[in-house]
Design a protein around this motif. Structure first.
Motif, PDB file in Angstrom:
ATOM      1  N   PHE A  60       0.870  -1.180   0.000  1.00 38.83           N
ATOM      2  CA  PHE A  60       0.000   0.000   0.000  1.00 38.83           C
ATOM      3  C   PHE A  60       0.906   1.229   0.000  1.00 38.83           C
ATOM      4  O   PHE A  60       1.736   1.375   0.899  1.00 38.83           O
ATOM      5  CB  PHE A  60      -0.903   0.004   1.241  1.00 38.83           C
ATOM      6  N   ALA A  61       0.793   2.063  -1.031  1.00 36.48           N
ATOM      7  CA  ALA A  61       1.517   3.336  -1.077  1.00 36.48           C
ATOM      8  C   ALA A  61       0.607   4.407  -0.471  1.00 36.48           C
ATOM      9  O   ALA A  61      -0.392   4.803  -1.075  1.00 36.48           O
ATOM     10  CB  ALA A  61       1.901   3.682  -2.511  1.00 36.48           C
ATOM     11  N   LEU A  62       0.950   4.829   0.729  1.00 40.85           N
ATOM     12  CA  LEU A  62       0.156   5.820   1.460  1.00 40.85           C
ATOM     13  C   LEU A  62       0.817   7.172   1.223  1.00 40.85           C
ATOM     14  O   LEU A  62       1.726   7.561   1.961  1.00 40.85           O
ATOM     15  CB  LEU A  62       0.111   5.452   2.941  1.00 40.85           C
ATOM     16  N   VAL A  63       0.404   7.840   0.176  1.00 41.40           N
ATOM     17  CA  VAL A  63       1.141   8.996  -0.313  1.00 41.40           C
ATOM     18  C   VAL A  63       0.202  10.142  -0.678  1.00 41.40           C
ATOM     19  O   VAL A  63      -0.987   9.954  -0.861  1.00 41.40           O
ATOM     20  CB  VAL A  63       1.975   8.615  -1.557  1.00 41.40           C
ATOM     21  N   ARG A  64       0.766  11.303  -0.802  1.00 38.09           N
ATOM     22  CA  ARG A  64       0.149  12.471  -1.393  1.00 38.09           C
ATOM     23  C   ARG A  64       1.252  13.381  -1.882  1.00 38.09           C
ATOM     24  O   ARG A  64       2.353  13.300  -1.350  1.00 38.09           O
ATOM     25  CB  ARG A  64      -0.810  13.176  -0.421  1.00 38.09           C
ATOM     26  N   PRO A  65       1.010  14.253  -2.850  1.00 35.56           N
ATOM     27  CA  PRO A  65      -0.247  14.453  -3.560  1.00 35.56           C
ATOM     28  C   PRO A  65      -0.713  13.193  -4.294  1.00 35.56           C
ATOM     29  O   PRO A  65       0.104  12.359  -4.675  1.00 35.56           O
ATOM     30  CB  PRO A  65       0.084  15.576  -4.570  1.00 35.56           C
ATOM     31  N   PRO A  66      -2.063  13.096  -4.460  1.00 39.70           N
ATOM     32  CA  PRO A  66      -2.617  11.963  -5.211  1.00 39.70           C
ATOM     33  C   PRO A  66      -2.251  12.083  -6.694  1.00 39.70           C
ATOM     34  O   PRO A  66      -1.552  13.031  -7.089  1.00 39.70           O
ATOM     35  CB  PRO A  66      -4.122  12.105  -4.993  1.00 39.70           C
ATOM     36  N   GLY A  67      -2.712  11.120  -7.509  1.00 37.03           N
ATOM     37  CA  GLY A  67      -2.147  11.089  -8.867  1.00 37.03           C
ATOM     38  C   GLY A  67      -3.088  10.928 -10.039  1.00 37.03           C
ATOM     39  O   GLY A  67      -2.752  11.351 -11.148  1.00 37.03           O
ATOM     40  N   HIS A  68      -4.262  10.313  -9.871  1.00 43.14           N
ATOM     41  CA  HIS A  68      -4.946   9.776 -11.067  1.00 43.14           C
ATOM     42  C   HIS A  68      -5.526  10.814 -12.030  1.00 43.14           C
ATOM     43  O   HIS A  68      -5.889  10.468 -13.138  1.00 43.14           O
ATOM     44  CB  HIS A  68      -5.990   8.718 -10.678  1.00 43.14           C
ATOM     45  N   HIS A  69      -5.608  12.091 -11.593  1.00 45.69           N
ATOM     46  CA  HIS A  69      -6.020  13.138 -12.547  1.00 45.69           C
ATOM     47  C   HIS A  69      -4.847  13.701 -13.344  1.00 45.69           C
ATOM     48  O   HIS A  69      -5.065  14.411 -14.331  1.00 45.69           O
ATOM     49  CB  HIS A  69      -6.715  14.292 -11.821  1.00 45.69           C
ATOM     50  N   ALA A  70      -3.629  13.453 -12.902  1.00 41.97           N
ATOM     51  CA  ALA A  70      -2.470  14.043 -13.582  1.00 41.97           C
ATOM     52  C   ALA A  70      -2.307  13.397 -14.955  1.00 41.97           C
ATOM     53  O   ALA A  70      -2.178  12.182 -15.078  1.00 41.97           O
ATOM     54  CB  ALA A  70      -1.215  13.854 -12.743  1.00 41.97           C
ATOM     55  N   GLU A  71      -2.327  14.214 -15.983  1.00 41.54           N
ATOM     56  CA  GLU A  71      -2.205  13.723 -17.355  1.00 41.54           C
ATOM     57  C   GLU A  71      -0.732  13.744 -17.763  1.00 41.54           C
ATOM     58  O   GLU A  71       0.106  14.308 -17.070  1.00 41.54           O
ATOM     59  CB  GLU A  71      -3.062  14.602 -18.272  1.00 41.54           C
ATOM     60  N   PRO A  72      -0.425  13.116 -18.904  1.00 41.06           N
ATOM     61  CA  PRO A  72       0.983  13.112 -19.324  1.00 41.06           C
ATOM     62  C   PRO A  72       1.611  14.505 -19.366  1.00 41.06           C
ATOM     63  O   PRO A  72       2.783  14.654 -19.042  1.00 41.06           O
ATOM     64  CB  PRO A  72       0.901  12.477 -20.715  1.00 41.06           C
ATOM     65  N   ASP A  73       0.809  15.526 -19.695  1.00 44.53           N
ATOM     66  CA  ASP A  73       1.403  16.848 -19.881  1.00 44.53           C
ATOM     67  C   ASP A  73       0.820  17.927 -18.982  1.00 44.53           C
ATOM     68  O   ASP A  73       1.026  19.109 -19.215  1.00 44.53           O
ATOM     69  CB  ASP A  73       1.260  17.281 -21.344  1.00 44.53           C
ATOM     70  N   ARG A  74       0.052  17.546 -17.950  1.00 48.76           N
ATOM     71  CA  ARG A  74      -0.420  18.602 -17.052  1.00 48.76           C
ATOM     72  C   ARG A  74      -0.897  18.067 -15.703  1.00 48.76           C
ATOM     73  O   ARG A  74      -1.346  16.920 -15.593  1.00 48.76           O
ATOM     74  CB  ARG A  74      -1.546  19.404 -17.685  1.00 48.76           C
ATOM     75  N   ALA A  75      -0.756  18.953 -14.698  1.00 50.92           N
ATOM     76  CA  ALA A  75      -1.303  18.690 -13.370  1.00 50.92           C
ATOM     77  C   ALA A  75      -2.790  19.008 -13.388  1.00 50.92           C
ATOM     78  O   ALA A  75      -3.250  19.853 -14.163  1.00 50.92           O
ATOM     79  CB  ALA A  75      -0.607  19.573 -12.336  1.00 50.92           C
ATOM     80  N   MET A  76      -3.540  18.329 -12.531  1.00 49.61           N
ATOM     81  CA  MET A  76      -4.987  18.538 -12.513  1.00 49.61           C
ATOM     82  C   MET A  76      -5.551  17.963 -11.229  1.00 49.61           C
ATOM     83  O   MET A  76      -5.043  16.952 -10.728  1.00 49.61           O
ATOM     84  CB  MET A  76      -5.587  17.767 -13.702  1.00 49.61           C
ATOM     85  N   GLY A  77      -6.608  18.580 -10.715  1.00 54.37           N
ATOM     86  CA  GLY A  77      -7.410  17.969  -9.649  1.00 54.37           C
ATOM     87  C   GLY A  77      -6.602  17.461  -8.464  1.00 54.37           C
ATOM     88  O   GLY A  77      -6.784  16.311  -8.051  1.00 54.37           O
ATOM     89  N   PHE A  78      -5.766  18.298  -7.892  1.00 44.35           N
ATOM     90  CA  PHE A  78      -4.927  18.010  -6.705  1.00 44.35           C
ATOM     91  C   PHE A  78      -3.724  17.123  -7.045  1.00 44.35           C
ATOM     92  O   PHE A  78      -2.956  16.778  -6.159  1.00 44.35           O
ATOM     93  CB  PHE A  78      -5.693  17.322  -5.550  1.00 44.35           C
TER      94      PHE A  78
END
Ligand SMILES: [Zn+2]
Length: 354
Positions: free
Chosen positions: A115-133
């Motif tokens: 279990f990777a208990l981490v932040r910032p979270p990741g699944h909104h981050a696209e190949p070329d941009r940050a998004m949604g935290f």
């Protein structure tokens, strides 16, 4: 071999967000406090290193990675919801590194689950941009590293965060080696992607499975969808690693999600993905923390998943009966995806109880 390894680092708390931002350091702080105060049997803490630039390039474009690395130590607003503080870039590098090192531990036989208990979270981050935290897409980088570095051939990436993982979908949109399966609140809910018809393109056609769900979807609906769709699709796909974008914002107490899941629902989903990993992947299962904004629901969700990962044996949850809205999505998804997954053609809908 260790049953379960935990990957976390107090420096992930140094990613500070503006006052009243839902993705606050208190989220991970509460999880770490709980796990230190009352450890889960079978789980041990692992040490790890930050991700390298090369590893980030498995998912992200070089211009984007370099732009983020150039912001190290600075405060910056990347998108309307996504901020960097002085500690954020280091936290993001650790979040990605934790996810990669967790995959390494599983693939090198040092642990069965992680279990990777981490932040910032990741699944909104696209190949070329940050998004949604999200800054770097931790779960997608883990899946890509499993393929590129650790000998895995087929990775199942499950996403039960209440938001659609647009970044993960985009990362693997044309790839048949990473199957992206997401349950999420239907568009136009943030991030407005994840329609049923989004199934991938080219070689990746059929390897993206989206189940958009209405507000109020609860435990039985989620469990029924995972039983009726994910389990047979996984039987056809035969993953050698299962990665989960584990958000807990579909919980009924979450201030953002609008869904009705409880800890029992997350326990059932964890049992289902563990069953898939046990059956097809020598047990290799990685959960990567995504969202979840009610602290008690978040801590309970993480703990119940961890207990399910650590248990000697786990029984699959009993067949669940979905309500009408979830049943309609289930039938539509089965009709659509039966073209790609033979097991869906053989499976009939369970009749409602009574
Ligand atoms: Zn979310």
């Amino acid at each position: 071999m260790q049953r379960t390894l935990l990957f976390s680092d107090a420096r992930c708390l140094a990613h500070e967000t503006p006052y009243d931002h839902p993705e606050s350091p208190r989220r991970l702080g509460a999880i770490l406090d709980s796990l230190h105060a009352a450890p889960v049997d079978g789980a041990a803490w692992a040490s790890f290193r930050p991700a390298t630039r090369e590893e980030l390039l498995l998912v992200h474009r070089p211009e984007y990675v370099d732009a983020i690395l150039a912001l190290r130590g600075r405060t910056f607003r990347l998108d309307p919801d996504t901020w960097l503080s002085s500690g954020s870039v280091d936290a993001a590098l650790l979040a990605a590194g934790a996810s990669i090192e967790a995959v390494r531990a599983l693939c090198e036989g040092k642990a069965t689950t992680a279990f990777a208990l981490v932040r910032p979270p990741g699944h909104h981050a696209e190949p070329d941009r940050a998004m949604g935290f999200c800054v770097f897409n931790n779960a997608a980088i883990a899946a890509a590293a499993a393929r590129a570095q650790f000998g895995c051939e087929r990775i199942l990436l499950v996403d039960w965060d209440v938001h659609h993982g647009n970044g993960s979908q985009r990362a693997f949109w044309t790839r048949p080696d990473v199957l992206y399966f997401s349950t999420h609140r239907a568009p136009p809910f943030y991030p407005r992607t994840g329609r049923l018809e989004e199934v991938g393109e080219g070689l990746g056609r059929g390897y993206t499975v989206n189940l958009p769900l209405p507000a109020g979807t609860g435990d039985d609906d989620f469990v029924a969808l995972y039983q009726a769709l994910l389990v047979p699709i996984a039987a056809d796909f035969r993953p050698d690693l299962v990665v989960v974008s584990a958000g807990f914002d579909a919980h009924r107490d979450d201030p953002l999600g609008g869904m009705r899941m409880t800890a029992a629902g997350f326990e059932a989903l964890a049992a289902i993905v563990r069953g898939i990993a046990d059956r097809h992947a020598d047990g290799r299962l990685l959960l990567v923390l995504e969202g979840g904004y009610d602290l008690d629901a978040l801590v309970d969700g993480v703990r119940t998943c961890l207990e399910t990962m650590c248990a000697e044996q786990v029984e699959p949850p009993p067949p669940a009966a979905p309500g009408d809205p979830a049943r309609r999505i289930l039938e539509a998804a089965r009709a659509l995806h039966a073209a790609y997954w033979p097991s869906l053609r053989a499976v009939e809908t369970a009749p409602p109880p009574g």
